[in-house]
Design a protein around this motif. Structure first.
Motif, PDB file in Angstrom:
ATOM      1  N   SER A  29       1.729  -1.134   0.081  1.00 53.70           N
ATOM      2  CA  SER A  29       0.034  -0.193  -0.539  1.00 53.70           C
ATOM      3  C   SER A  29       1.182   1.120  -0.100  1.00 53.70           C
ATOM      4  O   SER A  29       0.334   2.659  -0.608  1.00 53.70           O
ATOM      5  N   HIS A  60     -14.616   4.012  -2.430  1.00 53.12           N
ATOM      6  CA  HIS A  60     -13.859   2.913  -2.529  1.00 53.12           C
ATOM      7  C   HIS A  60     -12.773   3.691  -1.159  1.00 53.12           C
ATOM      8  O   HIS A  60     -12.624   5.594  -1.570  1.00 53.12           O
ATOM      9  N   VAL A  64      -6.879   0.942   1.817  1.00 54.10           N
ATOM     10  CA  VAL A  64      -6.650  -0.306   1.436  1.00 54.10           C
ATOM     11  C   VAL A  64      -6.544  -0.366   0.109  1.00 54.10           C
ATOM     12  O   VAL A  64      -7.497   0.064  -0.399  1.00 54.10           O
ATOM     13  N   ILE A  65      -4.885  -0.310  -0.514  1.00 49.56           N
ATOM     14  CA  ILE A  65      -4.860  -0.564  -1.804  1.00 49.56           C
ATOM     15  C   ILE A  65      -3.791  -1.296  -2.860  1.00 49.56           C
ATOM     16  O   ILE A  65      -2.634  -1.168  -3.753  1.00 49.56           O
ATOM     17  N   ASP A  66      -3.911  -2.597  -2.107  1.00 50.17           N
ATOM     18  CA  ASP A  66      -3.000  -3.798  -2.379  1.00 50.17           C
ATOM     19  C   ASP A  66      -3.558  -3.778  -3.632  1.00 50.17           C
ATOM     20  O   ASP A  66      -4.798  -4.262  -4.412  1.00 50.17           O
ATOM     21  N   SER A 127      -8.666  -2.012  -5.766  1.00 51.87           N
ATOM     22  CA  SER A 127      -7.685  -2.105  -5.150  1.00 51.87           C
ATOM     23  C   SER A 127      -8.014  -3.103  -3.892  1.00 51.87           C
ATOM     24  O   SER A 127      -9.290  -3.337  -3.723  1.00 51.87           O
ATOM     25  N   GLY A 128      -7.079  -3.240  -2.743  1.00 51.72           N
ATOM     26  CA  GLY A 128      -7.305  -4.322  -1.832  1.00 51.72           C
ATOM     27  C   GLY A 128      -7.912  -4.575  -1.700  1.00 51.72           C
ATOM     28  O   GLY A 128      -8.080  -5.624  -3.007  1.00 51.72           O
ATOM     29  N   ASN A 129      -9.281  -5.708  -1.283  1.00 51.91           N
ATOM     30  CA  ASN A 129     -10.042  -6.727  -1.068  1.00 51.91           C
ATOM     31  C   ASN A 129     -11.217  -6.252  -2.351  1.00 51.91           C
ATOM     32  O   ASN A 129     -11.683  -7.389  -2.251  1.00 51.91           O
ATOM     33  N   LYS A 501     -17.071  -0.082   2.383  1.00 52.05           N
ATOM     34  CA  LYS A 501     -16.738  -1.267   3.232  1.00 52.05           C
ATOM     35  C   LYS A 501     -18.155  -1.201   4.097  1.00 52.05           C
ATOM     36  O   LYS A 501     -18.562   0.088   5.233  1.00 52.05           O
ATOM     37  N   GLU A 523     -10.651  -4.086  11.512  1.00 52.98           N
ATOM     38  CA  GLU A 523      -9.935  -4.459   9.488  1.00 52.98           C
ATOM     39  C   GLU A 523     -10.344  -5.406   9.324  1.00 52.98           C
ATOM     40  O   GLU A 523      -9.865  -6.463   8.686  1.00 52.98           O
ATOM     41  N   GLU A 554      -8.481  -8.129   6.701  1.00 56.16           N
ATOM     42  CA  GLU A 554      -7.520  -7.788   5.730  1.00 56.16           C
ATOM     43  C   GLU A 554      -5.752  -7.864   7.229  1.00 56.16           C
ATOM     44  O   GLU A 554      -5.421  -7.669   6.289  1.00 56.16           O
ATOM     45  N   CYS A 557      -5.563 -11.327   6.151  1.00 52.08           N
ATOM     46  CA  CYS A 557      -5.503 -11.699   4.747  1.00 52.08           C
ATOM     47  C   CYS A 557      -7.042 -12.822   4.328  1.00 52.08           C
ATOM     48  O   CYS A 557      -6.181 -14.025   3.856  1.00 52.08           O
TER      49      CYS A 557
END
Length: 599
Positions: A29, A60, A64-66, A127-129, A501, A523, A554, A557
């Motif tokens: 991130s 969004h 969280v930006i995986d 991104s993220g989940n 979310k 989280e 999160e 994971c």
């Protein structure tokens, strides 16, 4: 979509990474702080740029930006013999493909010099989940904490948007390919699988090796959107793609009707799916109800719990009308009732009562001329009056529809409706959303979805509104499905904060406004709470049952299915899932006795 060998820079490979490494191959991130678009050979590149503002969006949370990084080279399939074959083109098609690829390359080169709107920037939207995952074959005997109640026996299925290919330009969360997550529960033992819905669109794009169908929300903006439509239809004329058998993604919802599991999005016919004895999922194909349905169907049809009939709508983005129709329990379709509207209105949901259907005609409309002006074709029209249409369930035409204005109302979802004949009123329970089009267009105002009761007086033609729960974003959920169209006391709705979310769900007393919360923890976020009734249909025990919801941690994971007692909101059991489940849309539960009737 296809790329000629001479245009390798345009070839987009599949990109969802396996959850086995759960983001170990993803960008961290921190590496996403301060990103800008950089164009290189017409592909979307993400480059660091110092001193740039962190991107934010109503759709969004930027925290969280995986983002999946490493593509896989083969399609996500289980058996080697299912590897798609490349299409065979004649010399004219090959030349046309090369020319159109060059046009696309030049188009993207110009487009990506400009920043993408937050509502179509894939770095934010997926991104993220919210990011996609690969298919997973069935995994049996999953770890379970607690005890699964005896009445929870069957298959929980949940739909969602999961793009197979990495976007090369704009992408909205709603644009992704349909993927269904399947949790089978048999006498306290659970299994899990997830599969793409094999739509006509996905099958062609997998064969072509890249995305080629236009993304309606994320890409069709302004003059570039017009150019992409022209490009797509040019490819269609050349036989490179074929949209005649549908171009929808089937990513929104699921319903089990007349022995068939149907996946829907309002841009196409439903798709028929089949749950296999092993707990896997197969796509049977595009479903027209035995050639009775020739138009798209919205993603939220309603099944009357007493009659077993299915009621549905279809709308058109060009011509201003809605089609209303219904099916008998054994799947025989009624004639369409065409309802003329002042504008092409986005009608995502509607409601039924014992004797009526309630059709929203609100202020989010389709105006294709906005493309010419450089904007989005989905806009909020402040000059249009917001209203509900009340039509008898078995009307032969629209002559008996009663329109009741409801000022400043936009509800994406309607949870239930019922009749109160003593007051000449229809009661509608819905979440009113403001700003109405902020899901589709950028807005400086924070989005709110307020649970409300709207009363439509059929005698006076006027409406009143009562805010049931103020200052809470409650979106996505349901009432006891045995009570659809009848007066209900409780609703179970997602607590959509921090938006978008979902940090828990609320059990709301629709009469008193009392709220009881179930939070997922630090989280930990989930999605739509699905209510599975276990008691009778009387009001005093309508909350007897269980809430099923997919939850993602999160920090760790890890994803799991929570089964919560709907009366006291205590967790009865938790099913540990073998891979990450992205945040998705709507689901249903097919009980074992229904599954035995699957056709």
């Amino acid at each position: 979509m296809i790329m000629a060998p001479s245009s390798p820079a345009l070839i987009s490979s599949t990109w969802a990474t396996s959850n086995k490494s759960h983001f170990s191959n993803s960008l961290s991130s921190s590496s996403f702080l301060g990103l800008s678009l950089y164009n290189n050979e017409s592909t979307l590149k993400l480059m660091k740029k110092p001193n740039t503002k962190v991107l934010e969006c109503a759709l969004h949370s930027p925290s969280v930006i995986d983002f999946p990084k490493q593509p896989y080279k083969k399609p996500l399939i289980t058996e080697e013999e299912n590897v798609p074959k490349k299409p065979h083109w004649n010399p004219i098609q090959k030349a046309a493909a090369m020319a159109l690829n060059m046009f696309e390359s030049a188009l993207l080169s110009r487009e990506l010099k400009h920043p993408l709107p937050k509502t179509s920037d894939p770095r934010i939207q997926i991104s993220g989940n919210f990011a996609p995952v690969p298919e997973r074959p069935v995994v049996h005997s999953l770890p379970i904490t607690g005890t699964i109640p005896d009445c929870v026996n069957g298959v929980y299925v949940r739909n969602g948007a999961n793009p197979l290919f990495e976007p090369v330009s704009g992408h909205h969360l709603f644009d992704g390919d349909g993927m269904v997550h399947v949790v089978t529960i048999n006498d306290g033992v659970a299994s899990y699988a997830c599969r793409f819905i094999e739509t006509e669109r996905l099958i062609q794009e997998r064969q072509l090796g890249r995305a080629m169908f236009p993304k309606v929300i994320g890409e069709l903006h302004g003059h570039y959107g017009i150019a992409k439509l022209m490009l797509f239809y040019a490819r269609s004329l050349c036989g490179i793609v074929d949209h005649r058998n549908g171009s929808g993604v089937a990513n929104t919802s699921l319903v089990f009707f007349n022995g068939k599991l149907l996946a829907m999005s309002e841009d196409d016919l439903p798709y028929e799916l089949k749950i296999t004895p092993s707990g896997d999922l197969q796509t049977i194909g595009r479903y027209s109800f035995n050639d009775q349905l020739h138009s798209s169907m919205i993603a939220h049809p309603k099944i009357d719990p007493i009659s077993g009939e299915l009621f549905a709508l279809s709308y058109d983005v060009v011509r201003p009308y809605i089609r209303y129709f219904h099916f008998t329990p054994n799947g025989v379709k009624s004639p369409d009732v065409e309802i003329r509207l002042p504008a092409s209105t986005m009608t995502h949901d509607f409601a039924i009562t014992e004797n009526f259907v309630v059709i929203p005609d609100h202020q989010v409309v389709f105006k294709l001329e906005e493309l010419i002006r450089g904007g989005s074709p989905v806009i909020f029209d402040s000059a249009k009056k917001s209203r509900f249409g009340v039509l008898p369930k078995y009307a032969k035409d629209a002559s008996n529809i009663i329109w009741v204005e409801s000022p400043d109302t936009f509800c994406f979802h309607i949870w239930n409706a019922w009749e109160e004949p003593e007051n000449d009123e229809i009661v509608v329970i819905c979440s009113c959303m403001t700003p109405p089009d902020s899901i589709f267009n950028e807005s400086d105002e924070s989005l709110k979805t307020i649970l409300s009761e709207i009363r439509l007086n059929l005698k006076t033609g006027k409406s009143t509104r009562r805010c049931i729960v103020p200052n809470m974003n409650l979106e996505v959920g349901m009432v006891n499905r045995n009570q659809i169209g009848r007066k209900t006391r409780f609703a179970y709705l997602a607590f959509a904060e921090p938006w978008p979310k979902v940090s828990g769900f609320a059990k709301v007393d629709l009469v008193t406004g009392e709220v009881k919360m179930h939070k997922y923890g630090d989280e930990r976020y989930g999605g739509e709470p699905f209510f599975l009734p276990s008691g009778g249909c009387e009001n005093e025990n309508e909350d007897e049952g269980y809430i099923m919801v997919l939850v993602h941690d999160e920090k760790r994971c890890k994803s799991e299915l929570e089964i919560v007692n709907a009366v006291n909101l205590k967790v009865e059991a938790t099913v540990k899932l073998p891979s990450r489940v992205p945040y998705g849309f709507h689901g249903t539960f097919v009980e074992a006795k229904e599954l035995a009737l699957q056709k």
